[in-house]
Design an enzyme around this catalytic site. Structure first.
Site, short mmCIF file in Angstrom:
data_model
loop_
_atom_site.label_atom_id
_atom_site.label_comp_id
_atom_site.label_asym_id
_atom_site.label_seq_id
_atom_site.Cartn_x
_atom_site.Cartn_y
_atom_site.Cartn_z
N SER A 125 0.74 -1.13 0.15
CA SER A 125 0.08 -0.03 -0.07
C SER A 125 0.86 1.30 0.17
O SER A 125 0.32 2.34 0.06
CB SER A 125 -0.97 0.12 1.28
OG SER A 125 -1.91 -1.09 1.07
N SER B 110 -4.47 2.09 2.70
CA SER B 110 -4.16 0.78 3.23
C SER B 110 -5.38 -0.45 2.66
O SER B 110 -6.51 -0.30 2.73
CB SER B 110 -4.47 0.24 4.98
OG SER B 110 -4.64 -0.89 5.38
N SER C 69 -6.06 -3.42 3.09
CA SER C 69 -7.08 -4.09 4.02
C SER C 69 -7.92 -3.26 4.81
O SER C 69 -8.80 -3.57 5.49
CB SER C 69 -6.16 -5.06 4.93
OG SER C 69 -5.21 -4.17 5.61
N THR D 99 -3.93 -1.82 8.67
CA THR D 99 -2.65 -1.69 9.11
C THR D 99 -2.41 -0.75 10.21
O THR D 99 -2.78 0.40 9.89
CB THR D 99 -1.70 -1.77 7.93
OG1 THR D 99 -2.03 -2.57 7.04
CG2 THR D 99 -0.35 -1.56 8.06
N ARG E 10 -0.30 -6.05 -2.74
CA ARG E 10 1.03 -5.78 -3.96
C ARG E 10 0.37 -6.13 -5.41
O ARG E 10 1.10 -5.56 -6.18
CB ARG E 10 2.13 -6.55 -3.48
CG ARG E 10 1.97 -8.05 -3.49
CD ARG E 10 3.19 -8.75 -2.93
NE ARG E 10 3.04 -10.12 -2.71
CZ ARG E 10 2.06 -10.92 -1.90
NH1 ARG E 10 1.48 -10.31 -0.98
NH2 ARG E 10 2.04 -12.04 -1.90
N GLU F 221 8.06 -11.03 -1.27
CA GLU F 221 6.75 -11.37 -0.90
C GLU F 221 6.19 -12.62 -1.69
O GLU F 221 5.78 -13.44 -1.34
CB GLU F 221 5.87 -10.12 -0.83
CG GLU F 221 6.15 -9.38 0.11
CD GLU F 221 5.04 -8.23 0.21
OE1 GLU F 221 3.82 -8.64 0.47
OE2 GLU F 221 5.12 -7.05 0.25
N HIS G 243 29.77 5.46 -4.80
CA HIS G 243 30.58 6.12 -3.72
C HIS G 243 30.74 5.12 -2.40
O HIS G 243 31.20 5.66 -1.34
CB HIS G 243 29.86 7.39 -3.27
CG HIS G 243 30.02 8.37 -4.56
ND1 HIS G 243 30.93 9.22 -4.62
CD2 HIS G 243 28.81 8.72 -5.35
CE1 HIS G 243 30.44 10.05 -5.95
NE2 HIS G 243 29.25 9.52 -6.31
N LYS H 185 1.60 -9.48 12.29
CA LYS H 185 0.36 -8.60 12.66
C LYS H 185 -0.33 -9.39 13.59
O LYS H 185 -1.02 -8.67 14.50
CB LYS H 185 -0.45 -8.42 11.25
CG LYS H 185 0.01 -7.61 10.24
CD LYS H 185 -0.61 -7.48 9.08
CE LYS H 185 0.04 -6.40 7.98
NZ LYS H 185 -0.56 -6.14 6.72
O1 PA5 Z 1 1.81 -6.97 0.04
C1 PA5 Z 1 1.39 -7.19 1.26
O2 PA5 Z 1 0.58 -7.85 1.64
C2 PA5 Z 1 2.04 -6.27 2.21
O3 PA5 Z 1 3.17 -5.38 2.08
C3 PA5 Z 1 0.81 -5.39 2.74
O4 PA5 Z 1 0.66 -4.67 1.70
C4 PA5 Z 1 1.17 -4.66 4.14
O5 PA5 Z 1 1.50 -5.36 5.31
C5 PA5 Z 1 0.17 -3.35 4.46
O6 PA5 Z 1 -1.01 -4.09 4.47
P1 PA5 Z 1 -2.22 -3.29 3.94
O7 PA5 Z 1 -1.70 -3.21 2.28
O8 PA5 Z 1 -3.47 -3.81 4.13
O9 PA5 Z 1 -2.31 -1.82 4.65
#
Ligand code: PA5
Length: 358
Positions: free
Chosen positions: A63, A104, A106, A109, A156, A242, A258, A352
């Site tokens: 996100s 976010s 979800s 977060t 993602r 991921e 550098h 989490k």
């Molecule tokens: O790709 C993922 O699942 C994570 O990188 C989430 O994006 C991250 O943990 C944050 O969660 P959210 O995108 O629900 O805020």
């Protein structure tokens, strides 16, 4: 239990290895971006949101990456500075003249919810961008504009949903110009690329499968240009982490010339495990391009290999997304080579859940 896959041209096996549908979500990215533009353009944003001194995008992981793109793309078009905040705490300069996107997927977060609450206390002009969760509830309770994007994919895989509506808000506020032409160019580039990258295209004609083969068993180190492809390097790293559950690292020119460039002498055996990836864009500063060429020569005999990936498309958005899209597909093929399902991120979920225990 998934089975380790060696043959990237076995389409049935590739699909069986991807029960969460990551490849389908990647395939749908052009349509997602078009839908996201329509969603963003429908949202009613108070007119005074346009009179701001700075823009902040707060979010994490999948996100936050949209915020990185926004920072670069807005940087070409507006004098208003943009920063990305990946933390519980907002910078002190954030105030009632800040436009803040709380992003976010979800909506749950905790770092993002904390930053949102701080922004409320500071009287910040907030837009929430989410699929739901607590962020949606809080924003609706507070009368904050909320952009709701569709559910059902990993954050993602929702980069279009988590970037384009925010760009559309800047467009509607007059902070950036009309996005139509650049979006059309970008989606056309992605549609062309996906024919090359799709599972049905054999390795011989599929640069994403070829790169995954080269990276397999190695550690990718992604080099990019500061202030340009650097955002894509972050993305490649995150996607390899991921989706393929593998390490990857990145750095930028000219800074790496550098310090990092000196560190290619020992340990010899470990250096042989590195695959250097150089993200190339013909709009990079000419001196940066020259640095890339010289650096390649310095390290080429020390590392496993050097892979160069060039951007395509006319506009900045197209060029950045063309590089991004390649990395996204590489990461799922890399996952397939290890027999790893790209979708679950059990370690993130574990963290989490542990944190939620208090
Ligand atoms: O790709 C993922 O699942 C994570 O990188 C989430 O994006 C991250 O943990 C944050 O969660 P959210 O995108 O629900 O805020």
């Amino acid at each position: 239990m998934t089975v380790k896959i060696q043959d990237l041209d076995d389409v049935e096996m590739l699909k069986a290895n991807d029960p969460g549908g990551m490849m389908e979500a990647l395939w749908n990215l052009p349509e997602q971006c078009e839908e996201a533009l329509a969603i963003g353009r429908r949202v009613k944003i108070p007119a005074d949101y346009g009179s701001v001194s700075n823009i902040v995008v707060t979010g994490l992981g999948g996100s936050a990456i949209g915020g990185d793109f926004l920072r670069l793309l807005a940087g070409d078009r507006t004098d208003v500075p943009v920063i990305v905040n990946r933390d519980y705490v907002l910078p002190k300069f954030v105030n009632n003249r800040t436009l803040l996107f709380a992003v976010s997927y979800s909506g749950n977060t905790e770092e993002t919810l904390s930053a949102y609450s701080q922004a409320r206390e500071k009287g910040t002009k907030i837009v929430a961008l989410t699929n739901g969760g607590k962020l949606r509830d809080m924003a609706e309770r507070d009368g904050v504009p909320v952009i709701i994007v569709p559910a059902g994919i990993s954050p993602r895989a929702a980069t279009g949903y988590l970037l384009v509506p925010a760009l559309a808000v800047l467009e509607s506020l007059g902070l950036i110009g009309d996005l139509s032409a650049e979006m059309a160019d970008m989606t056309a580039v992605l549609r062309k690329q996906r024919e090359q990258f799709k599972p049905e295209t054999g390795t011989a004609n599929n640069p994403a499968k070829q790169a995954a083969r080269r990276f397999f068993g190695k550690i990718p180190v992604i080099w990019a240009a500061a202030g340009n492809t650097e955002v894509v390097a972050t993305r490649w790293k995150g996607q390899i982490n991921e989706n393929a559950k593998a390490p990857a690292y990145w750095n930028v020119f000219p800074e790496l010339n550098h310090n990092e460039i000196v560190g290619f002498e020992v340990p010899v055996e470990m250096l042989r495990q590195l695959e250097i990836v150089i993200l190339r864009d013909e709009h990079d500063h000419p001196r940066v391009q020259k640095r890339m060429e010289i650096s390649k020569d310095i390290i080429k005999d020390t590392v496993s290999g050097v892979t160069e990936v060039w951007s395509s498309g006319g506009g900045h958005l197209s060029r950045l997304f063309s590089l991004t899209y390649m990395g996204d597909w590489v990461s799922v093929y890399l996952a397939a080579l290890s027999g790893i399902d790209p979708t679950p991120v059990k370690k993130i979920d574990y963290l989490k859940n542990k944190l939620a225990e208090g």
